[in-house]
Design an enzyme around this catalytic site. Sequence first.
Site, PDB file in Angstrom:
ATOM      1  N   ARG A  46      -4.208 -13.916  63.526  1.00 22.47           N
ATOM      2  CA  ARG A  46      -3.041 -14.060  62.646  1.00 22.47           C
ATOM      3  C   ARG A  46      -2.056 -15.091  63.224  1.00 22.47           C
ATOM      4  O   ARG A  46      -1.440 -15.862  62.478  1.00 22.47           O
ATOM      5  CB  ARG A  46      -2.369 -12.691  62.449  1.00 22.47           C
ATOM      6  N   HIS A  50      -0.814 -18.263  61.160  1.00 18.96           N
ATOM      7  CA  HIS A  50       0.596 -18.496  60.805  1.00 18.96           C
ATOM      8  C   HIS A  50       1.170 -19.741  61.476  1.00 18.96           C
ATOM      9  O   HIS A  50       2.079 -20.364  60.933  1.00 18.96           O
ATOM     10  CB  HIS A  50       1.437 -17.266  61.119  1.00 18.96           C
ATOM     11  N   TRP A 190      -8.071  -3.139  56.287  1.00 21.94           N
ATOM     12  CA  TRP A 190      -8.828  -3.496  55.084  1.00 21.94           C
ATOM     13  C   TRP A 190     -10.252  -2.923  55.148  1.00 21.94           C
ATOM     14  O   TRP A 190     -10.891  -2.770  54.125  1.00 21.94           O
ATOM     15  CB  TRP A 190      -8.930  -5.015  54.944  1.00 21.94           C
TER      16      TRP A 190
HETATM   17 ZN1  ZEM Z   1      -3.231 -12.124  56.539  1.00 16.56          ZN
HETATM   18  N1  ZEM Z   1      -1.883 -10.620  56.476  1.00 16.56           N
HETATM   19  N2  ZEM Z   1      -2.541 -12.856  54.766  1.00 16.56           N
HETATM   20  N3  ZEM Z   1      -4.506 -13.722  56.683  1.00 16.56           N
HETATM   21  N4  ZEM Z   1      -3.861 -11.469  58.342  1.00 16.56           N
HETATM   22  C1  ZEM Z   1      -1.772  -9.597  57.385  1.00 16.56           C
HETATM   23  C2  ZEM Z   1      -2.551  -9.397  58.524  1.00 16.56           C
HETATM   24  C3  ZEM Z   1      -3.539 -10.263  58.936  1.00 16.56           C
HETATM   25  C4  ZEM Z   1      -1.536 -12.314  53.984  1.00 16.56           C
HETATM   26  C5  ZEM Z   1      -0.665 -11.273  54.361  1.00 16.56           C
HETATM   27  O1  ZEM Z   1       0.503 -11.076  53.689  1.00 16.56           O
HETATM   28  C6  ZEM Z   1      -0.932 -10.425  55.482  1.00 16.56           C
HETATM   29  C7  ZEM Z   1      -4.682 -14.724  55.761  1.00 16.56           C
HETATM   30  C8  ZEM Z   1      -4.111 -14.747  54.508  1.00 16.56           C
HETATM   31  C9  ZEM Z   1      -3.105 -13.882  54.072  1.00 16.56           C
HETATM   32  C10 ZEM Z   1      -4.851 -12.032  59.105  1.00 16.56           C
HETATM   33  C11 ZEM Z   1      -5.456 -13.274  58.912  1.00 16.56           C
HETATM   34  C12 ZEM Z   1      -5.277 -14.049  57.783  1.00 16.56           C
HETATM   35  C13 ZEM Z   1      -0.735  -8.713  56.980  1.00 16.56           C
HETATM   36  C14 ZEM Z   1      -0.298  -7.495  57.771  1.00 16.56           C
HETATM   37  C15 ZEM Z   1      -0.220  -9.209  55.794  1.00 16.56           C
HETATM   38  C16 ZEM Z   1       0.899  -8.559  54.999  1.00 16.56           C
HETATM   39  C17 ZEM Z   1       0.636  -7.914  58.889  1.00 16.56           C
HETATM   40  C18 ZEM Z   1       1.075  -6.731  59.718  1.00 16.56           C
HETATM   41  O2  ZEM Z   1       1.708  -5.837  59.150  1.00 16.56           O
HETATM   42  O3  ZEM Z   1       0.767  -6.715  60.924  1.00 16.56           O
HETATM   43  C19 ZEM Z   1      -1.478 -13.035  52.724  1.00 16.56           C
HETATM   44  C20 ZEM Z   1      -0.515 -12.764  51.589  1.00 16.56           C
HETATM   45  C21 ZEM Z   1      -2.465 -13.999  52.775  1.00 16.56           C
HETATM   46  C22 ZEM Z   1      -2.885 -15.000  51.753  1.00 16.56           C
HETATM   47  C23 ZEM Z   1      -2.650 -14.874  50.455  1.00 16.56           C
HETATM   48  C24 ZEM Z   1      -5.555 -15.732  56.296  1.00 16.56           C
HETATM   49  C25 ZEM Z   1      -5.946 -17.022  55.563  1.00 16.56           C
HETATM   50  C26 ZEM Z   1      -5.916 -15.321  57.561  1.00 16.56           C
HETATM   51  C27 ZEM Z   1      -6.778 -15.986  58.582  1.00 16.56           C
HETATM   52  C28 ZEM Z   1      -7.696 -16.912  58.299  1.00 16.56           C
HETATM   53  C29 ZEM Z   1      -5.196 -11.129  60.195  1.00 16.56           C
HETATM   54  C30 ZEM Z   1      -6.287 -11.349  61.228  1.00 16.56           C
HETATM   55  C31 ZEM Z   1      -4.371 -10.018  60.085  1.00 16.56           C
HETATM   56  C32 ZEM Z   1      -4.354  -8.773  60.949  1.00 16.56           C
HETATM   57  C33 ZEM Z   1      -3.305  -8.870  62.031  1.00 16.56           C
HETATM   58  C34 ZEM Z   1      -3.219  -7.650  62.908  1.00 16.56           C
HETATM   59  O4  ZEM Z   1      -2.279  -7.611  63.712  1.00 16.56           O
HETATM   60  O5  ZEM Z   1      -4.043  -6.749  62.849  1.00 16.56           O
END
Ligand code: ZEM
Length: 288
Positions: A46, A50, A190
């Site tokens: 993440r 970001h 997920w």
């Molecule tokens: Zn995420 N992501 N993401 N993402 N994401 C979260 C967590 C993680 C969106 C999003 O709002 C959120 C992509 C695209 C998009 C990862 C990777 C990638 C979380 C939860 C949210 C709300 C955060 C938390 O509470 O800790 C949205 C709206 C997206 C696109 C529309 C893409 C592209 C990614 C990588 C290629 C990963 C690995 C996580 C898990 C983080 C963790 O700490 O477990």
Amino acid sequence: KAAAAAEEEAPKEPEPLDYRKVAADIAELLDDVDYDDGSYGPVFVRLAWHASGTYNKADGTGGSNGATMRFGPEAGDGANAGLDVARNRLEPIKAKYPQISYADLWTLAGVVAIKEMGGPSIPWKAGRTDAVSAESCPPQGRLPDASKDRKHVREVFNRMGFDDREIVALMGAHVLGRCHPDRSGYHLPWTYNPTTFTNAYYTLLASEYWKKEKNWDGPMQYSNRKGTGDIMMLPTDMEMLWDRTFKQYVKEFANDEQVWFDAFSSAFKKLIELGVQFPAEAPDIVLE
Ligand code: ZEM
């Protein structure tokens, strides 16, 4: 006499950094039974995402170059809540290898995490530099908002230069990790194996019966009914199923994990290289 001669010698060129050694040290930092599901891998991915996902191809601003998330405006962006955990975890690596830029370190950590969790070896190269002040921070609001619809998702990813298939391919990273109520406000993972890189995001998205979660006072999200209601989808994840074009790719990636690994690998490499001017001689490093 000998000492004087030694003093006259030109200062030694610093040894070129062995990024494979850095990668091996990052891999050692992943597991921790006391953190989340036992691994910092998801939060490293993440962080890489970001750091990169602020890119705007129209004017070349944002992106992983600069590591601007070290500065107040971007570190304090609500969208980045919790990423201090990943940045802090990587500090000992920066201390051990001061030559590496934070921008290279954060993107390399994402690539190492994906590989170590069973995913593809994504070719990575060094050459990002660190910005010196908050003035280089991109404006807030460039990262996607999970409560929004397909129009928003396309706007954000098209701004970076991604097409529909790349969008769906990148979204499969949500096989990893979980939502944290104190970070994003959402909760649950997920998938059932959130520290293993598989195409389970697509197979679950396509096969489970998703319903708005009841008895949840956080932001609106979906959870599964066929199962025990212990996995989730964000509204933006559901768009991958509801949009006809997105859904074609969900099916493609659910049916063939290798096809997804290939699509993810090229899209993630593109993501972490957006806006970066690499030195001409920078070789791609493929971790074994
Ligand atoms: Zn995420 N992501 N993401 N993402 N994401 C979260 C967590 C993680 C969106 C999003 O709002 C959120 C992509 C695209 C998009 C990862 C990777 C990638 C979380 C939860 C949210 C709300 C955060 C938390 O509470 O800790 C949205 C709206 C997206 C696109 C529309 C893409 C592209 C990614 C990588 C290629 C990963 C690995 C996580 C898990 C983080 C963790 O700490 O477990």
